[in-house]
Design a protein around this motif. Structure first.
Motif, PDB file in Angstrom:
ATOM      1  N   GLY A  33     -22.732  73.291  69.813  1.00  9.09           N
ATOM      2  CA  GLY A  33     -21.855  72.239  69.287  1.00  9.09           C
ATOM      3  C   GLY A  33     -21.436  72.624  67.879  1.00  9.09           C
ATOM      4  N   CYS A  34     -20.484  71.906  67.341  1.00 11.03           N
ATOM      5  CA  CYS A  34     -19.963  72.287  66.026  1.00 11.03           C
ATOM      6  C   CYS A  34     -19.468  71.028  65.318  1.00 11.03           C
ATOM      7  N   ALA A  35     -19.908  70.884  64.053  1.00 15.08           N
ATOM      8  CA  ALA A  35     -19.579  69.672  63.296  1.00 15.08           C
ATOM      9  C   ALA A  35     -18.095  69.570  62.939  1.00 15.08           C
ATOM     10  N   HIS A  36     -17.339  70.613  63.155  1.00 13.00           N
ATOM     11  CA  HIS A  36     -15.901  70.503  62.864  1.00 13.00           C
ATOM     12  C   HIS A  36     -15.183  69.623  63.885  1.00 13.00           C
ATOM     13  N   GLU A  37     -15.784  69.516  65.074  1.00  9.34           N
ATOM     14  CA  GLU A  37     -15.289  68.574  66.101  1.00  9.34           C
ATOM     15  C   GLU A  37     -13.806  68.764  66.440  1.00  9.34           C
ATOM     16  N   CYS A  38     -13.362  70.013  66.483  1.00  5.10           N
ATOM     17  CA  CYS A  38     -11.947  70.230  66.839  1.00  5.10           C
ATOM     18  C   CYS A  38     -11.696  69.637  68.226  1.00  5.10           C
ATOM     19  N   ARG A  39     -10.648  68.882  68.322  1.00  4.16           N
ATOM     20  CA  ARG A  39     -10.365  68.168  69.574  1.00  4.16           C
ATOM     21  C   ARG A  39     -10.048  69.125  70.713  1.00  4.16           C
ATOM     22  N   TYR A  40      -9.592  70.320  70.390  1.00  8.27           N
ATOM     23  CA  TYR A  40      -9.195  71.288  71.414  1.00  8.27           C
ATOM     24  C   TYR A  40     -10.290  72.327  71.680  1.00  8.27           C
ATOM     25  N   CYS A  41     -11.483  72.143  71.090  1.00  2.23           N
ATOM     26  CA  CYS A  41     -12.503  73.209  71.123  1.00  2.23           C
ATOM     27  C   CYS A  41     -12.908  73.552  72.557  1.00  2.23           C
ATOM     28  N   PRO A  83     -19.494  82.816  68.728  1.00  2.00           N
ATOM     29  CA  PRO A  83     -18.577  82.626  69.855  1.00  2.00           C
ATOM     30  C   PRO A  83     -18.264  81.178  70.199  1.00  2.00           C
ATOM     31  N   SER A  84     -19.202  80.244  69.951  1.00  3.14           N
ATOM     32  CA  SER A  84     -18.884  78.860  70.333  1.00  3.14           C
ATOM     33  C   SER A  84     -19.318  77.833  69.286  1.00  3.14           C
ATOM     34  N   SER A  85     -19.406  78.269  68.038  1.00  2.71           N
ATOM     35  CA  SER A  85     -19.658  77.327  66.937  1.00  2.71           C
ATOM     36  C   SER A  85     -19.065  77.966  65.681  1.00  2.71           C
ATOM     37  N   ASP A  86     -19.365  77.391  64.524  1.00  2.63           N
ATOM     38  CA  ASP A  86     -18.798  77.935  63.278  1.00  2.63           C
ATOM     39  C   ASP A  86     -19.948  78.096  62.290  1.00  2.63           C
ATOM     40  N   PRO A  87     -20.054  79.246  61.615  1.00  2.00           N
ATOM     41  CA  PRO A  87     -21.183  79.422  60.690  1.00  2.00           C
ATOM     42  C   PRO A  87     -21.078  78.564  59.433  1.00  2.00           C
ATOM     43  N   THR A 116     -13.999  81.493  60.861  1.00  2.00           N
ATOM     44  CA  THR A 116     -14.331  80.140  60.409  1.00  2.00           C
ATOM     45  C   THR A 116     -13.096  79.287  60.152  1.00  2.00           C
ATOM     46  N   LYS A 117     -13.296  77.981  60.381  1.00  2.00           N
ATOM     47  CA  LYS A 117     -12.318  76.981  59.957  1.00  2.00           C
ATOM     48  C   LYS A 117     -12.985  76.089  58.911  1.00  2.00           C
ATOM     49  N   GLY A 118     -14.120  76.525  58.425  1.00  5.42           N
ATOM     50  CA  GLY A 118     -14.902  75.705  57.499  1.00  5.42           C
ATOM     51  C   GLY A 118     -14.651  76.065  56.047  1.00  5.42           C
TER      52      GLY A 118
HETATM   53  S1  SF4 Z   1     -14.404  75.339  64.323  1.00  3.33           S
HETATM   54 FE1  SF4 Z   1     -14.315  76.492  66.224  1.00  3.33          FE
HETATM   55  S2  SF4 Z   1     -16.294  76.133  67.209  1.00  3.33           S
HETATM   56 FE2  SF4 Z   1     -16.051  74.555  65.642  1.00  3.33          FE
HETATM   57  S3  SF4 Z   1     -15.168  72.800  66.730  1.00  3.33           S
HETATM   58 FE3  SF4 Z   1     -13.473  73.989  65.842  1.00  3.33          FE
HETATM   59  S4  SF4 Z   1     -12.833  75.382  67.477  1.00  3.33           S
HETATM   60 FE4  SF4 Z   1     -14.887  74.606  68.040  1.00  3.33          FE
END
Ligand code: SF4
Length: 318
Positions: A33-41, A83-87, A116-118
Motif C-alpha cells: 500500500g502507499c500513503a500517496h493514495e493515487c486514485r489510479y494506482c 514496484p508497488s509503493s513509494d519510498p 517517486t511522487k513524494g
Molecule cells: S505514488 Fe505510486 S505507488 Fe504510491 S499510490 Fe501513487 S502510483 Fe501508487
C-alpha cells in the motif's frame, strides 16, 4: 491520516518483479500500500494491498536485508524502489527506513534506483547527493495543475515540490529523469497540459522522460468511482475508454483495458513533438505498450557493467 499496520516481514526483502523492465533487478517495497493514495494506482488491485488509508510497514526490513545480502551468490549492482509503493511517503517511520536502507545499500557499493511522487526530505537528498554516481532517480509527474494532482494524487508532493527537488538533485549531480505516468486521457493528455509540463521539466534540467497512458483494471475503476469528487472530469476520462481493448502487458498474468493503439499513438505523438521542442527525449516502454513500442523506459536506471576490482566502474544496462 494514514493508518500504519506494523508487521514483521517473513518473505525475502529483495524480490524479482513481474514487470519485464525489472526482470533482472532486485526490487524492494518498504510497505504494502502507499500513503500517496493515487486514485489510479495499479497497486490497488494487488492481493497484498491493505486497503484505502492503510499501509503495511515492515519493521524488520533493514535487519532482514542485512542478513539476506551476504547470502547472495552475486551482489546486485543496483536495487530498485519500489514496484508497488513509494519510498518517500509522508509517514515518518517509512522515511526513516528509506534513509537507513538507502544508506546501507550505498555504503555497500550497491546502486539505488527509485521512482517517486513524494517529497524527498532534505536529509535524504544530502545522502543521495553524497553517493550521486550510484543513484538514479525518476520523478513521477502527471501535470503542473495542482487541482488535478490534489484530485488524483491526494497524498503526493505538489508539482512545485517535485520540480524543485528534481532541480536540487540534478544540481548536486544525481541523475534524474521524469515519468509522465500515467497520462490521463481527456484530463492531462492535451497540449495545454503537456506543453507547460515539458517546459518546466526542461527548465529544471531534466533531459529524458518516460511516458505511459493510463490503463484500467477493475480495482482502479472502483477507486476512481469511489474517490473522485469531480464526476464530470471522471466521466470525461472514462468516456475515452469507450473503445478500450484488452491488452496483455509485459508483466506476469497482467491483462488490462487500454485505449486503442491508435489513440495511444496519437497522445504519444503529441507528447513527443512538444517534448522535442524543449529538448526532451521521450521513451515509450514496451512493457506497458507491447503493441506500439519496442523500447524500454529504463525504470531501474542506466548502469555500466561493473568491472571486477574497480570500485569506480558502476554502470550496467539492466
Ligand atoms: S505514488 Fe505510486 S505507488 Fe504510491 S499510490 Fe501513487 S502510483 Fe501508487
Amino acid at each position: 491520516m494514514t493508518e500504519v499496520i506494523r508487521t514483521e516481514r517473513k518473505s525475502a526483502v529483495l524480490t524479482p518483479s513481474s514487470l519485464a523492465c525489472l526482470a533482472r533487478v532486485p526490487t524492494v517495497n518498504l510497505t504494502a500500500g502507499c500513503a500517496h493514495e493515487c486514485r489510479y494506482c495499479y497497486g490497488r488491485g494487488y492481493r497484498s494491498h491493505p486497503g484505502q488509508g492503510k499501509v503495511t510497514f515492515y519493521t524488520n526490513l533493514l535487519a532482514k536485508l542485512r542478513e539476506e545480502l551476504p547470502r547472495k551468490r552475486k551482489k546486485p549492482a543496483t536495487v530498485y524502489f519500489s514496484p508497488s509503493s513509494d519510498p518517500f511517503q509522508p509517514v515518518p517511520e517509512v522515511l526513516e527506513m528509506a534513509y537507513e536502507v538507502f544508506r546501507f545499500l550505498l555504503e555497500s557499493e550497491i546502486g539505488v534506483a527509485f521512482v517517486t511522487k513524494g517529497r524527498i526530505p532534505h536529509r535524504h537528498c544530502k545522502l543521495l547527493a553524497a553517493h550521486a554516481p550510484r543513484v538514479q532517480g525518476r520523478i513521477g509527474m502527471i501535470t503542473l495543475d495542482s487541482s488535478i494532482t490534489a484530485a488524483f494524487e491526494p497524498g503526493a508532493a505538489t508539482p512545485e515540490d517535485r520540480l524543485s527537488q528534481a532541480a536540487e538533485l540534478i544540481s548536486s549531480g544525481v541523475s534524474i529523469e521524469a515519468r509522465l505516468d500515467p497520462i490521463l486521457p481527456g484530463v492531462t493528455d492535451g497540449e495545454d497540459c503537456l506543453e507547460p509540463l515539458c517546459a518546466a521539466l526542461a527548465r529544471v534540467g531534466v533531459r529524458r522522460i518516460a511516458a505511459s497512458v493510463l490503463f484500467l483494471r477493475p480495482a482502479v475503476v472502483g477507486s476512481l468511482r469511489r474517490h473522485m469528487k469531480d464526476k464530470r472530469m471522471l466521466k470525461r476520462m472514462l468516456d475515452c475508454f469507450a473503445g478500450a481493448e484488452p491488452l496483455a502487458i509485459h508483466a506476469a498474468r497482467s491483462r488490462v483495458s487500454a485505449l486503442p493503439a491508435k489513440s495511444r499513438l496519437e497522445i504519444m505523438g503529441r507528447l513527443q513533438s512538444i517534448a522535442h521542442r524543449h529538448g526532451l527525449e521521450v521513451l515509450i516502454c514496451a512493457c506497458k505498450n507491447p503493441d506500439i513500442s519496442t523500447g524500454s523506459c529504463h525504470i531501474s536506471g542506466r548502469w555500466l557493467a561493473a568491472v571486477p576490482g574497480n570500485s569506480q566502474s558502476r554502470l550496467f544496462q539492466p
